[in-house]
Write a protein that holds these residues in place. Structure first.
Motif, PDB file in Angstrom:
ATOM      1  N   ALA A 120      56.654  49.356  47.751  1.00  0.00           N
ATOM      2  CA  ALA A 120      56.409  48.509  48.932  1.00  0.00           C
ATOM      3  C   ALA A 120      54.919  48.417  49.255  1.00  0.00           C
ATOM      4  O   ALA A 120      54.256  49.424  49.473  1.00  0.00           O
ATOM      5  CB  ALA A 120      57.174  49.064  50.120  1.00  0.00           C
ATOM      6  N   SER A 173      55.220  43.815  37.507  1.00  0.00           N
ATOM      7  CA  SER A 173      56.667  43.906  37.680  1.00  0.00           C
ATOM      8  C   SER A 173      56.922  44.502  39.057  1.00  0.00           C
ATOM      9  O   SER A 173      56.335  44.047  40.049  1.00  0.00           O
ATOM     10  CB  SER A 173      57.249  44.746  36.542  1.00  0.00           C
ATOM     11  OG  SER A 173      58.619  44.956  36.701  1.00  0.00           O
ATOM     12  N   TYR A 183      66.404  39.363  41.640  1.00  0.00           N
ATOM     13  CA  TYR A 183      65.020  39.892  41.583  1.00  0.00           C
ATOM     14  C   TYR A 183      64.964  41.009  40.540  1.00  0.00           C
ATOM     15  O   TYR A 183      64.061  41.048  39.705  1.00  0.00           O
ATOM     16  CB  TYR A 183      64.616  40.400  42.970  1.00  0.00           C
ATOM     17  CG  TYR A 183      63.153  40.815  43.079  1.00  0.00           C
ATOM     18  CD1 TYR A 183      62.128  39.897  42.861  1.00  0.00           C
ATOM     19  CD2 TYR A 183      62.801  42.127  43.423  1.00  0.00           C
ATOM     20  CE1 TYR A 183      60.781  40.277  42.978  1.00  0.00           C
ATOM     21  CE2 TYR A 183      61.469  42.516  43.540  1.00  0.00           C
ATOM     22  CZ  TYR A 183      60.458  41.587  43.313  1.00  0.00           C
ATOM     23  OH  TYR A 183      59.137  41.962  43.425  1.00  0.00           O
ATOM     24  N   LEU A 202      59.534  31.250  38.495  1.00  0.00           N
ATOM     25  CA  LEU A 202      58.196  31.834  38.678  1.00  0.00           C
ATOM     26  C   LEU A 202      58.062  33.198  37.979  1.00  0.00           C
ATOM     27  O   LEU A 202      57.170  33.392  37.153  1.00  0.00           O
ATOM     28  CB  LEU A 202      57.888  31.975  40.177  1.00  0.00           C
ATOM     29  CG  LEU A 202      56.501  32.549  40.506  1.00  0.00           C
ATOM     30  CD1 LEU A 202      55.391  31.648  39.966  1.00  0.00           C
ATOM     31  CD2 LEU A 202      56.330  32.740  42.006  1.00  0.00           C
ATOM     32  N   GLY A 235      47.709  38.654  48.866  1.00  0.00           N
ATOM     33  CA  GLY A 235      48.275  39.934  48.438  1.00  0.00           C
ATOM     34  C   GLY A 235      47.586  40.574  47.240  1.00  0.00           C
ATOM     35  O   GLY A 235      46.355  40.645  47.152  1.00  0.00           O
TER      36      GLY A 235
HETATM   37  P1  NDP Z   1      52.379  37.428  47.920  1.00  0.00           P
HETATM   38  O1  NDP Z   1      53.511  36.592  48.416  1.00  0.00           O
HETATM   39  O2  NDP Z   1      51.323  37.827  48.870  1.00  0.00           O
HETATM   40  O3  NDP Z   1      51.693  36.700  46.666  1.00  0.00           O
HETATM   41  C1  NDP Z   1      52.398  35.902  45.766  1.00  0.00           C
HETATM   42  C2  NDP Z   1      51.411  35.013  45.058  1.00  0.00           C
HETATM   43  O4  NDP Z   1      52.095  34.187  44.103  1.00  0.00           O
HETATM   44  C3  NDP Z   1      50.684  34.066  45.998  1.00  0.00           C
HETATM   45  O5  NDP Z   1      49.314  34.055  45.678  1.00  0.00           O
HETATM   46  C4  NDP Z   1      51.302  32.719  45.696  1.00  0.00           C
HETATM   47  O6  NDP Z   1      50.341  31.684  45.912  1.00  0.00           O
HETATM   48  C5  NDP Z   1      51.602  32.867  44.210  1.00  0.00           C
HETATM   49  N1  NDP Z   1      52.564  31.860  43.763  1.00  0.00           N
HETATM   50  C6  NDP Z   1      53.790  31.599  44.292  1.00  0.00           C
HETATM   51  N2  NDP Z   1      54.362  30.571  43.640  1.00  0.00           N
HETATM   52  C7  NDP Z   1      53.476  30.177  42.682  1.00  0.00           C
HETATM   53  C8  NDP Z   1      53.477  29.150  41.701  1.00  0.00           C
HETATM   54  N3  NDP Z   1      54.545  28.352  41.558  1.00  0.00           N
HETATM   55  N4  NDP Z   1      52.406  28.999  40.911  1.00  0.00           N
HETATM   56  C9  NDP Z   1      51.328  29.811  41.060  1.00  0.00           C
HETATM   57  N5  NDP Z   1      51.265  30.821  41.959  1.00  0.00           N
HETATM   58  C10 NDP Z   1      52.332  30.987  42.758  1.00  0.00           C
HETATM   59  O7  NDP Z   1      53.072  38.700  47.273  1.00  0.00           O
HETATM   60  P2  NDP Z   1      52.523  39.966  46.456  1.00  0.00           P
HETATM   61  O8  NDP Z   1      51.059  39.988  46.380  1.00  0.00           O
HETATM   62  O9  NDP Z   1      53.229  41.127  46.989  1.00  0.00           O
HETATM   63  O10 NDP Z   1      53.167  39.658  45.024  1.00  0.00           O
HETATM   64  C11 NDP Z   1      52.476  39.768  43.801  1.00  0.00           C
HETATM   65  C12 NDP Z   1      53.400  40.370  42.760  1.00  0.00           C
HETATM   66  O11 NDP Z   1      53.686  41.718  43.107  1.00  0.00           O
HETATM   67  C13 NDP Z   1      54.741  39.679  42.607  1.00  0.00           C
HETATM   68  O12 NDP Z   1      55.050  39.531  41.243  1.00  0.00           O
HETATM   69  C14 NDP Z   1      55.718  40.643  43.268  1.00  0.00           C
HETATM   70  O13 NDP Z   1      57.012  40.531  42.746  1.00  0.00           O
HETATM   71  C15 NDP Z   1      55.058  41.968  42.930  1.00  0.00           C
HETATM   72  N6  NDP Z   1      55.482  43.085  43.774  1.00  0.00           N
HETATM   73  C16 NDP Z   1      55.143  43.134  45.093  1.00  0.00           C
HETATM   74  C17 NDP Z   1      55.583  44.192  45.880  1.00  0.00           C
HETATM   75  C18 NDP Z   1      55.313  44.259  47.351  1.00  0.00           C
HETATM   76  O14 NDP Z   1      55.877  45.124  48.038  1.00  0.00           O
HETATM   77  N7  NDP Z   1      54.449  43.411  47.905  1.00  0.00           N
HETATM   78  C19 NDP Z   1      56.367  45.287  45.311  1.00  0.00           C
HETATM   79  C20 NDP Z   1      56.646  45.133  43.920  1.00  0.00           C
HETATM   80  C21 NDP Z   1      56.210  44.080  43.188  1.00  0.00           C
HETATM   81  P3  NDP Z   1      50.644  30.178  46.357  1.00  0.00           P
HETATM   82  O15 NDP Z   1      51.757  30.212  47.344  1.00  0.00           O
HETATM   83  O16 NDP Z   1      49.327  29.750  46.913  1.00  0.00           O
HETATM   84  O17 NDP Z   1      50.985  29.459  45.081  1.00  0.00           O
END
Ligand code: NDP
Length: 253
Positions: free
Chosen positions: A194, A148, A162, A114, A18
């Motif tokens: 989103a 955020s 959340y 997290l 992502g």
């Molecule tokens: P993804 O689920 O694609 O990415 C989440 C990332 O967090 C993954 O790389 C995952 O890697 C990592 N992660 C999860 N748990 C851990 C951990 N314990 N330690 C280290 N890394 C961890 O989602 P997004 O790219 O969408 O999310 C990125 C950010 O964007 C988040 O903070 C989300 O809240 C925010 N966001 C996203 C939106 C959306 O619509 N997509 C909208 C608003 C905000 P791995 O599992 O390999 O550890």
């Protein structure tokens, strides 16, 4: 005109998918050596190979940032192996939506561990290095960007915890910004709407359909759109601090 990041080092959490993966790729393209932090090592290795194939430099750090020791080690290894730390993108996060009444509270624990604690551990470990980079670096400025959400600005039903975590990220960002900005560490918050990523995959099935229905007809953002916003923040000249970017799909109300 954007400044280049050549000679700088960036650490990105959640870089295995992502927004984090897109950000790692983008910062590397702009010349930063990037430390890629997440738990899925193979994904990080694929991204690192891609970056290296394009002539960039990447370090894979398979790390669970909810464990403070691991978060500290990731920061320290970055500095030991890449030489410094100029930019941190605190992006890793999880969104487990659903009603508060009768919620499985293990989901709350995961979000708090997290989205809040992991982000805090990384920030705390990184700040001494960012302050050093702001004092003595190729750019004499350092950046901490916290990811955020629109959910950090507006609370909605089925999003209570959340919302709690993301409102918390916004508050922490602003307080820390005031603490360190005069020392040229810029602390910023990016609030995506989103975006097409794996974020919704972690929702319980019975929740996913209802929660995502509101976005069915919305052309969602791509992870690259957010990476672009983050790159904009961290490539500004030293005098410019972009404190906050709220970025929604055009069709998202
Ligand atoms: P993804 O689920 O694609 O990415 C989440 C990332 O967090 C993954 O790389 C995952 O890697 C990592 N992660 C999860 N748990 C851990 C951990 N314990 N330690 C280290 N890394 C961890 O989602 P997004 O790219 O969408 O999310 C990125 C950010 O964007 C988040 O903070 C989300 O809240 C925010 N966001 C996203 C939106 C959306 O619509 N997509 C909208 C608003 C905000 P791995 O599992 O390999 O550890």
């Amino acid at each position: 005109m954007a400044e280049h990041l050549t000679g700088t080092v960036a650490l990105v959490t959640g870089a295995s998918s992502g927004i984090g993966a897109a950000t790692g790729r983008e910062l590397a393209r702009r010349g930063a050596a990037v430390a890629l932090v997440a738990r899925r090592k193979e994904r990080l290795e694929q991204l690192a190979a891609e970056i290296q194939g394009e002539g960039g430099k990447a370090l894979v750090l398979d790390t669970d940032i909810t464990d403070q020791r691991q978060a500290i080690d990731a920061v320290e290894r970055t500095v030991a192996e890449l030489g410094r730390l100029d930019t941190v993108v605190n992006n890793a996060g999880v969104m487990l939506l659903g009603p508060i009444v009768d919620a499985p509270t293990a989901e709350w624990d995961r979000m708090v561990a997290l989205n809040l604690q992991g982000l805090l551990y990384v920030a705390h470990a990184a700040l001494p290095h960012l302050l050093t980079a702001a004092d003595s670096g190729p750019r004499n400025v350092a950046d901490l960007v916290n990811v955020s959400s629109v959910a950090g600005r507006r609370a909605t039903p089925n999003s209570g915890v959340y919302n709690l975590t993301k409102f918390g990220v916004n508050a922490f960002t602003e307080s820390l910004r005031q603490e360190v900005t005069e020392r040229h560490v810029r602390v910023s918050v990016v609030e995506p709407g989103a975006t097409v990523t794996e974020l919704a995959d972690h929702l319980r099935e019975e929740i996913r359909e209802t929660a995502m229905r509101v976005f069915t007809d919305v052309e969602k953002l791509e992870a690259e759109d957010i990476a672009d916003a983050i790159a904009y923040i961290v490539t500004r000249p030293r005098r410019v601090a972009v404190n906050e970017i709220l970025i929604r799909p055009t069709e998202q109300v």
